[in-house]
Design a protein around this motif. Structure first.
Motif, short mmCIF file in Angstrom:
data_model
loop_
_atom_site.label_atom_id
_atom_site.label_comp_id
_atom_site.label_asym_id
_atom_site.label_seq_id
_atom_site.Cartn_x
_atom_site.Cartn_y
_atom_site.Cartn_z
N UNK A 35 0.83 -1.20 0.00
CA UNK A 35 0.00 0.00 0.00
C UNK A 35 0.87 1.25 0.00
N UNK A 36 1.90 1.24 0.83
CA UNK A 36 2.79 2.39 0.92
C UNK A 36 3.50 2.63 -0.41
N UNK A 37 4.01 1.56 -1.01
CA UNK A 37 4.70 1.72 -2.29
C UNK A 37 3.76 2.21 -3.38
N UNK A 38 2.53 1.73 -3.39
CA UNK A 38 1.54 2.18 -4.38
C UNK A 38 1.25 3.67 -4.20
N UNK A 39 1.09 4.10 -2.96
CA UNK A 39 0.83 5.53 -2.69
C UNK A 39 2.02 6.39 -3.10
N UNK A 40 3.22 5.92 -2.76
CA UNK A 40 4.40 6.70 -3.14
C UNK A 40 4.54 6.81 -4.65
N UNK A 41 4.26 5.73 -5.36
CA UNK A 41 4.33 5.75 -6.82
C UNK A 41 3.29 6.71 -7.38
N UNK A 42 2.09 6.68 -6.80
CA UNK A 42 1.03 7.59 -7.25
C UNK A 42 1.41 9.04 -7.00
N UNK A 43 1.95 9.32 -5.82
CA UNK A 43 2.37 10.70 -5.51
C UNK A 43 3.50 11.15 -6.42
#
Length: 143
Positions: free
Chosen positions: A74-82
């Protein structure tokens, strides 16, 4: 009759000794059996609780590992999105800055004297550059 009494007196101490020895042995065997039963019960309870503790610890470890993996994804997906959003915003802002620079250059070339329009464009260009710098700082903080 006196012979009978005499026999009882002489036989009694011998019988008493064997009975005492038998009674002591029986009592010691009884105590020994109980001690073995108690010790085996204690050891069995300890073994069972240790096994249950190991099982619970393994379950907790497995659950924790799965939760950590889910949180990392989840964290990696959010960071990629940001990062994608900031990259897109920076590209859009850079395009605006370039367009304003071209427009400013064009107006400076065409204007004989300084006009209010070129001042407005220059002010807007400075504001856009400030926003670009703020976005860069935000992106650096996120990395």
């Amino acid at each position: 009759m006196s012979d009978l009494i005499l026999e009882q007196r002489t036989a009694s101490p011998y019988d008493r000794k064997t009975r005492k020895k038998r009674g002591n042995r029986t009592f010691l065997v009884f105590i020994g059996v109980w001690l073995v039963l108690i010790c085996s019960g204690i050891l069995g309870a300890k073994w069972y609780t240790d096994r249950i503790q190991q099982k619970i610890a393994a379950d907790l470890e497995r659950q924790t590992a799965s939760q950590i993996t889910a949180m990392q994804q989840t964290y990696e997906a959010r960071m990629l999105e940001l990062e994608t959003n900031y990259t897109a915003d920076l590209a859009e802002l850079k395009a605006k800055v370039d367009a304003l620079n071209e427009l400013l250059t064009f107006t400076k070339d065409n204007a004989d004297s300084k006009t209010d329009n070129s001042n407005k464009l220059y002010t807007q260009l400075n504001e856009v550059k400030k926003q670009l710098n703020e976005l860069k700082k935000s992106l650096d903080v996120l990395k």
